[in-house]
Scaffold this motif. Structure first.
Motif, PDB file in Angstrom:
ATOM      1  N   HIS A 108       0.835  -1.209   0.000  1.00  0.00           N
ATOM      2  CA  HIS A 108       0.000   0.000   0.000  1.00  0.00           C
ATOM      3  C   HIS A 108       0.865   1.253   0.000  1.00  0.00           C
ATOM      4  N   LEU A 109       1.802   1.287   0.948  1.00  0.00           N
ATOM      5  CA  LEU A 109       2.601   2.504   1.114  1.00  0.00           C
ATOM      6  C   LEU A 109       3.520   2.715  -0.084  1.00  0.00           C
ATOM      7  N   SER A 110       4.085   1.613  -0.557  1.00  0.00           N
ATOM      8  CA  SER A 110       5.010   1.711  -1.682  1.00  0.00           C
ATOM      9  C   SER A 110       4.278   2.189  -2.945  1.00  0.00           C
ATOM     10  N   LEU A 111       3.094   1.642  -3.182  1.00  0.00           N
ATOM     11  CA  LEU A 111       2.330   2.048  -4.368  1.00  0.00           C
ATOM     12  C   LEU A 111       1.884   3.501  -4.252  1.00  0.00           C
ATOM     13  N   TRP A 112       1.441   3.885  -3.057  1.00  0.00           N
ATOM     14  CA  TRP A 112       0.968   5.262  -2.879  1.00  0.00           C
ATOM     15  C   TRP A 112       2.124   6.250  -3.069  1.00  0.00           C
ATOM     16  N   THR A 160      -2.215   8.771   3.835  1.00  0.00           N
ATOM     17  CA  THR A 160      -2.590  10.179   3.652  1.00  0.00           C
ATOM     18  C   THR A 160      -1.422  11.109   3.942  1.00  0.00           C
ATOM     19  N   PHE A 161      -0.623  10.749   4.946  1.00  0.00           N
ATOM     20  CA  PHE A 161       0.487  11.610   5.356  1.00  0.00           C
ATOM     21  C   PHE A 161       1.767  11.346   4.551  1.00  0.00           C
ATOM     22  N   LEU A 162       1.761  10.303   3.752  1.00  0.00           N
ATOM     23  CA  LEU A 162       2.979   9.792   3.118  1.00  0.00           C
ATOM     24  C   LEU A 162       3.765  10.847   2.344  1.00  0.00           C
TER      25      LEU A 162
ATOM     26  N   ALA B   4       3.617   2.320 -10.952  1.00  0.00           N
ATOM     27  CA  ALA B   4       2.879   2.053  -9.709  1.00  0.00           C
ATOM     28  C   ALA B   4       1.408   1.775  -9.995  1.00  0.00           C
ATOM     29  N   LEU B   5       0.860   2.513 -10.965  1.00  0.00           N
ATOM     30  CA  LEU B   5      -0.555   2.320 -11.304  1.00  0.00           C
ATOM     31  C   LEU B   5      -0.813   0.923 -11.857  1.00  0.00           C
TER      32      LEU B   5
END
Lengths: 254, 365
Positions: A108-112, A160-162, B4-5
């Motif tokens: 999640h974090l890596s993709l965001w 959100t904060f990333l 990433a997408l």
């Protein structure tokens, strides 16, 4: 706390109206001429009973819904005119965490981070920072579907904060979380304020607003019925404690 | 950012068991079963019992196609050559008759006869008439299959001929069906599925440009459909069909690539439906409508080309030119029809998506 008033607002909501048309029934006016500003380095709480238009307002600010009338301005520019750059400066936490249940916390974090254009060392640093801030180190390899409610909310907040957004729009960030997670969220919001970011949030927990908010906007049936610091609202209503103030404001508006 | 997408869409897809089942497992099992059934059904065809039929194609256009694959004897004594095993097929032109000599106990010879028949079925009558008249023949021509050698054992089954004919149309059609189903499932999951699970809001507000989101979802849904179609074609590559011999690997890969426009069209249209629907069930119902319109429109628009071949059913017309290509015809006609036609559709859908996107409707209702 009062320093913000002399600065230029980072986000301005001007005459915002959002109407949802319905087939063969009268339309629903969710937001009806809302005005307020959010300044850098301040926490603004948007208060209102259920169905008062808070989430609709947040969704318009996050460019997920176009306004029927009115504008949302980021540093004076309409966010719907050129919303790409604005969205990269915005951190939006929806009312539901909105996590992909099959993806791990790290994914999640890596993709965001990738969505924000971060890569290599910058991405690793950003991920490491939010993992530490929201205490996600022990669940990095777990899939979001296996996380507890509290950890899900932590992950949603970390996402959100990333990218260290200039504006944070948090729709009920402490809903359904335990006390330690709630404190973590409050701490993160305070840190964001001290770093000069603008934080706009909604909640139904009055104590949270008393502890955190520099200013409060109270809305009812899509209209603003009061705005100011806690002291301002206490003076206006002649009540002490936000719970009583809030109820009095609603009674007046009704 | 695009990396990433794509990664997000792919991870989301491959970790969903239902989607995986539809994209990989179902086409694999179904085509395996179909291959087994059709192979059994067409192998023991009693060609010697075929009736006489009118010859609508022949000669100079035919031998090169036949000779690419089989040993064809048209010289002084084709019968002797076939009997001796020196040729798979012998052609003897009489006054108004073509004798097609084959050995009914030799699979290779039966394949050659079957391939010849398929060409007769597929080619345009007027082209052949014109050619034959130029060559000095006068219609009508009658083809007479002449069996030589010992008769193979096996009971006579009138359904086998029908199954065989159906099978010649089956490969591409089956691939097309699974392409549509897989892209529909994935496109629905990536659009309305995300909305229902509540993941779309945060995704849309993540700073990723909307065009990037649309492109990644369309390509992943198309890719899923192409994988499903690829599995079907790969599984059926050894299938003994009416058109013998089985299609070569190159032709199957080319057919797979020619299905790409259809994959794009379906992904775009299902994504559009998924973005406008308010629930997965509504999207599925609307997708049924899209499929009906798509099949109907494609079949109707192909009718002028397919009527001479009596392929008025969607199963024939939808994949008509790809079938011809698979049977050995040049790539040009398949390319023009399949790519051109479907790209036109894809273009239309793309413009529609763009128009809706610019109105701010996409996912934002």
């Amino acid at each position: 706390m009062a320093v913000a008033a002399v600065r230029e607002p980072v986000l301005s909501v001007r005459g915002l109206v959002r109407i949802f048309p319905r087939f063969a029934r009268p339309p629903v006016v969710a937001v009806n001429g809302l005005d307020f500003d959010v300044y850098p380095g301040e926490i603004l709480a948007l208060l209102g009973p259920n169905g008062s238009g808070k989430t609709t307002t947040f969704r318009v600010i996050a460019t997920l819904l176009p306004p029927t009338r009115g504008k949302v301005l980021y540093r004076g520019r309409d966010v719907f005119q050129k919303d790409g750059a604005y969205r990269r400066r915005l951190g939006y936490l929806p009312p539901e965490p909105g996590l992909y249940r099959h993806l791990t916390v790290r994914e999640h974090l890596s993709l965001w981070a990738g969505f924000q254009g971060l890569s290599g060392e910058r991405k690793n640093e950003a991920v490491a920072r939010v993992v530490e801030r929201f205490g996600l180190g022990s669940v990095l390899r777990r899939r979001a579907g296996q996380l507890s409610t509290g950890y899900r909310q932590r992950l949603a907040l970390a996402r959100t904060f990333l990218h260290e957004p200039e504006i944070l729009v948090l729709d009920e960030p402490t809903r359904g979380v335990d006390v330690p997670t709630g404190l973590l969220v409050e701490q993160a919001m305070r840190e964001a304020r001290s770093e000069g970011r603008a934080v706009l949030f909604s909640t139904h927990l009055m104590e949270e607003v008393e502890h955190l908010a520099d200013r409060i906007v109270v809305i009812h049936e899509g209209r603003k019925i009061a705005e100011g610091t806690l002291e301002d609202l206490a003076r206006t209503t002649g009540e002490r404690g936000l719970r009583k103030i809030f109820l009095k404001l609603l009674a007046r508006a009704s | 950012m695009m990396r990433a997408l794509f990664l997000k869409e792919i991870l989301q897809t491959v970790r969903e068991w239902r989607a995986l089942g539809l994209v990989f497992l179902t086409p694999f099992l179904f085509s395996w079963l179909a291959a087994w059934f059709l192979t059994r059904a067409t192998q023991a065809e009693e060609l010697a019992s075929l009736p006489r039929f009118r010859l609508v194609t022949l000669a100079d256009t035919l031998p090169p196609l036949l000779r690419e694959r089989f040993r064809v004897e048209t010289g002084a004594d084709p019968r002797k050559a076939v009997e001796a095993g020196a040729a798979d097929l012998g052609l003897v032109v009489r006054e108004d008759t073509l004798e097609v000599i084959f050995r009914q106990d030799r699979p290779r010879s039966l394949d050659a006869l079957q391939f010849f028949q398929t060409l007769v079925d597929e080619m345009k009558e007027q082209d052949l008439q014109a050619f034959l008249e130029r060559a000095g023949y006068r219609p009508p021509f009658v083809m007479v299959p002449v069996a030589v050698g010992p008769s193979p054992s096996g009971e006579k089954n009138p359904w086998k001929r029908q199954i065989q004919r159906f099978a010649t149309r089956f490969i591409v059609y089956l691939a097309m069906v699974f392409l549509l189903m897989a892209s529909m499932q994935i496109a629905t999951d990536l659009s309305i599925g995300e909305k229902e699970r509540g993941t779309m809001e945060a995704f849309l507000a993540s700073g990723v440009p909307r065009w990037g989101i649309v492109v990644s979802k369309v390509l992943v849904a198309t890719f899923a459909g192409m994988i499903a179609a690829g599995i079907v074609l790969f599984n059926l590559r050894g299938l003994q069909l009416g058109s013998a011999p089985p299609p070569g690997t190159f032709r199957l890969i080319a057919v797979w690539l020619l299905l790409l426009p259809a994959g794009l069209v379906s992904a775009l249209s299902f994504l559009l439906v998924g973005s406008l629907a308010s629930s997965i069930k509504e999207a599925q119902a609307l997708n049924g409508l899209v499929l009906t319109v798509y099949f109907g429109a494609v079949s109707l628009s192909a009718l002028p080309f397919t009527l001479p071949f009596m392929e008025v059913l969607p199963i024939g017309s939808l994949t008509h030119y790809l079938n011809l290509f698979l049977a050995g015809f040049p790539v040009k006609s398949a390319l023009v029809f399949s790519a051109g036609f479907h790209l036109l559709w894809a273009g239309g859908f793309f413009l529609l998506v763009l128009a809706i996107y610019r109105r701010g409707w996409l996912w934002l209702r």
